[in-house]
Write a protein that holds these residues in place. Structure first.
Motif, PDB file in Angstrom:
ATOM      1  N   ASN A   1       0.838  -1.207  -0.060  1.00 39.07           N
ATOM      2  CA  ASN A   1      -0.077   0.071  -0.033  1.00 39.07           C
ATOM      3  C   ASN A   1       0.974   1.068  -0.097  1.00 39.07           C
ATOM      4  O   ASN A   1       2.076   0.928   0.261  1.00 39.07           O
ATOM      5  N   ILE A   2       0.092   2.557  -0.092  1.00 37.36           N
ATOM      6  CA  ILE A   2       1.050   3.646  -0.366  1.00 37.36           C
ATOM      7  C   ILE A   2       1.891   4.028   0.722  1.00 37.36           C
ATOM      8  O   ILE A   2       2.942   4.587   0.698  1.00 37.36           O
ATOM      9  N   ASN A   3       1.480   3.467   1.951  1.00 36.30           N
ATOM     10  CA  ASN A   3       1.951   3.815   3.216  1.00 36.30           C
ATOM     11  C   ASN A   3       3.539   2.968   3.319  1.00 36.30           C
ATOM     12  O   ASN A   3       4.126   3.226   4.238  1.00 36.30           O
ATOM     13  N   GLU A   4       3.595   1.989   2.555  1.00 36.02           N
ATOM     14  CA  GLU A   4       4.601   0.691   2.864  1.00 36.02           C
ATOM     15  C   GLU A   4       5.649   1.138   1.837  1.00 36.02           C
ATOM     16  O   GLU A   4       6.861   0.676   2.029  1.00 36.02           O
ATOM     17  N   VAL A   5       5.524   1.787   0.731  1.00 36.16           N
ATOM     18  CA  VAL A   5       6.575   1.910  -0.498  1.00 36.16           C
ATOM     19  C   VAL A   5       7.548   2.972  -0.235  1.00 36.16           C
ATOM     20  O   VAL A   5       7.141   4.081   0.626  1.00 36.16           O
ATOM     21  N   SER A   6       8.768   2.880  -0.870  1.00 36.08           N
ATOM     22  CA  SER A   6       9.837   3.853  -0.621  1.00 36.08           C
ATOM     23  C   SER A   6      10.452   4.089  -1.927  1.00 36.08           C
ATOM     24  O   SER A   6      10.492   2.972  -2.736  1.00 36.08           O
ATOM     25  N   PHE A   7      10.961   5.351  -2.404  1.00 40.65           N
ATOM     26  CA  PHE A   7      11.846   5.470  -3.228  1.00 40.65           C
ATOM     27  C   PHE A   7      13.225   5.524  -3.103  1.00 40.65           C
ATOM     28  O   PHE A   7      13.604   6.159  -2.067  1.00 40.65           O
TER      29      PHE A   7
END
Length: 285
Positions: A57-63
């Motif tokens: 989900n969006i809160n778990e991803v990183s760049f």
């Protein structure tokens, strides 16, 4: 005028392009990654698309750690329908993050220097977008062309191109240019309507291309290339397993005597303005 600005203009005029290093901050790349990821998740949900792989989900991803997950989601959306990718493409173009991206003071400053414009002269942004070039995609690959027939007619402008989210390389189909080709003005070319295997295009004869030194411009994330509207260029073939993201767009000189701003043509993807009005009117009766 400072000597480094003079050298910048000299390079641009002689070669038809100028590359500026480390212009776009990594923090803005991260914002763009999250914008793409969030829109991709929304498209999955809105279109009720089920995936055969796990996603975060969006809160778990990183760049930049999760770019490959974004690639997989976008590829799944494309496989379902190109309309999903087209809508993400259009949404990103008017997102607050992308507007910050194209309005970076350093980019604006270099554009003014290369066009020899005063600080007060307005610049008009035309067709700034982030392309998504998928692996092995031939139909949307841009062949050798000059930008003058892809933008506003009778305008004075220059074009910018920059890698987004990851470096641009020969493998993922980075920008190719014909060095100094801008010096010979408009090249002989042919208008070709859309077919099954390619989109509408305006192509330049290969005999013309052979006259010039052809360069594949590999660029690191953060770099920006500025080039003359007559410079012959193309997108390469993405032979990698990853999506190539790249920013393209034109900056127009609004003080140019023939400049006329185009009329925006926003078309709803759902119901029309009148249909929306009728729907509301009927709901309150």
């Amino acid at each position: 005028m400072f000597w480094w600005i003079m050298n910048k203009i000299k390079d641009f005029k002689e070669n038809g392009f100028y590359i500026e290093k480390s212009v776009i901050p990594i923090s803005l790349q991260e914002e763009l990654f999250l914008t793409f990821y969030d829109l991709a998740l929304s498209s999955l949900n809105r279109n009720k698309i089920k995936l055969d792989f796990e996603i975060k989900n969006i809160n778990e991803v990183s760049f930049p750690n999760d770019i490959l997950i974004l690639d997989k989601i976008l590829s799944a959306l494309l496989e379902h329908s190109n309309d999903h990718i087209a809508e993400i493409y259009d949404t990103v173009a008017y997102s607050s993050t992308f507007l910050k991206f194209i309005s970076l003071p350093k980019i604006e400053g270099t554009v003014r220097e290369l066009l020899s414009l005063e600080k007060h002269t307005p610049l008009y942004s035309a067709t700034h977008r982030i392309r998504m070039d998928f692996p092995k995609d031939v139909k949307r690959k841009a062949g050798w062309h000059q930008e003058i027939f892809y933008t506003l007619p009778e305008a004075r402008f220059l074009q910018t191109w920059a890698p987004v989210l990851r470096d641009s390389t020969v493998d993922n189909g980075t920008l190719g240019i014909c060095k100094k080709s801008h010096l010979n003005g408009i090249a002989e070319q042919t208008w070709e309507e859309e077919r099954k295997d390619y989109a509408t295009r305006i192509t330049i004869d290969e005999k013309v291309i052979e006259q010039y030194e052809q360069i594949d411009v590999s660029m690191e994330l953060g770099d920006v290339i500025y080039f003359d509207p007559h410079l012959i260029h193309r997108s390469g073939y993405n032979s990698s397993q990853q999506v190539r993201y790249s920013q393209v767009g034109m900056w127009n000189d609004c003080s140019y005597k023939d400049f006329r701003a185009p009329k925006p043509d926003f078309i709803s993807r759902t119901i029309s303005l009148r249909e929306n009005y009728e729907k509301y009117k009927n709901s309150i009766k």
